[in-house]
Design an enzyme around this catalytic site. Sequence first.
Site, PDB file in Angstrom:
ATOM      1  N   LYS A  11      18.718 -17.740  -2.350  1.00 18.58           N
ATOM      2  CA  LYS A  11      19.926 -17.012  -2.738  1.00 18.58           C
ATOM      3  C   LYS A  11      20.494 -17.489  -4.093  1.00 18.58           C
ATOM      4  O   LYS A  11      20.113 -18.554  -4.592  1.00 18.58           O
ATOM      5  CB  LYS A  11      20.982 -17.175  -1.639  1.00 18.58           C
ATOM      6  N   TYR A  51      22.402  -5.761   3.755  1.00 18.74           N
ATOM      7  CA  TYR A  51      23.247  -6.435   4.746  1.00 18.74           C
ATOM      8  C   TYR A  51      24.086  -5.459   5.572  1.00 18.74           C
ATOM      9  O   TYR A  51      25.122  -5.851   6.127  1.00 18.74           O
ATOM     10  CB  TYR A  51      24.159  -7.449   4.056  1.00 18.74           C
ATOM     11  N   ASN A 114      24.581 -20.327   1.504  1.00 20.72           N
ATOM     12  CA  ASN A 114      23.722 -21.170   2.331  1.00 20.72           C
ATOM     13  C   ASN A 114      22.256 -21.206   1.893  1.00 20.72           C
ATOM     14  O   ASN A 114      21.361 -21.424   2.699  1.00 20.72           O
ATOM     15  CB  ASN A 114      23.871 -20.793   3.816  1.00 20.72           C
ATOM     16  N   HIS A 117      17.749 -17.189   3.024  1.00 16.96           N
ATOM     17  CA  HIS A 117      17.782 -16.209   4.126  1.00 16.96           C
ATOM     18  C   HIS A 117      16.379 -16.128   4.706  1.00 16.96           C
ATOM     19  O   HIS A 117      15.395 -16.254   3.979  1.00 16.96           O
ATOM     20  CB  HIS A 117      18.192 -14.830   3.599  1.00 16.96           C
ATOM     21  N   GLU A 128      12.924  -5.716   6.414  1.00 10.16           N
ATOM     22  CA  GLU A 128      13.304  -6.453   5.207  1.00 10.16           C
ATOM     23  C   GLU A 128      12.149  -6.526   4.200  1.00 10.16           C
ATOM     24  O   GLU A 128      12.368  -6.424   2.992  1.00 10.16           O
ATOM     25  CB  GLU A 128      13.781  -7.854   5.595  1.00 10.16           C
TER      26      GLU A 128
END
Length: 136
Positions: A11, A51, A114, A117, A128
Amino acid sequence: MAEQKTLSIVKPDAVGKSNIGKILARLEEGGLRIVQARLVYMDRPMAEKFYAEHAERPFFASLIEFMTSGPSMIMVLSGEDAIAHNRQLMGATDPAKADPGTIRADFAESIERNAVHGSDSPEAAEREIGFFFPAS
Ligand code: CMP
């Protein structure tokens, strides 16, 4: 367990801190192979679509802001039981709860920022992977 594929994202927080190489090393040394990769600077429609399942969550607007704040490294990982294996290497969503030695314990800033993913089911992996690598 059979060979599986899963989608992995490094990310914008981790890309911005030049941690792509260190995170990819964790994945490769953990036994997963990178079989496709692209650096993608997501725009708002793309992030909102990816998302969409979180659209009603209170953190959605902030999550979209974060995911469009810089480029992400998007990869397809392959290996035995790759979905669960990748999630084990990543650690818990909240880095404060992630096991020591996991990617999130070592590189994530917060439950939102974080670092990585990973797909959470075979259905999610298929969706995805098709989202970012439509030809595959
Ligand atoms: P990810 O695995 O990409 O899936 C959804 C993302 O939403 C998650 O990682 C975090 O970046 C973010 N997220 C999940 N829960 C929260 C939360 N409680 N507060 C803020 N962000 C969250």
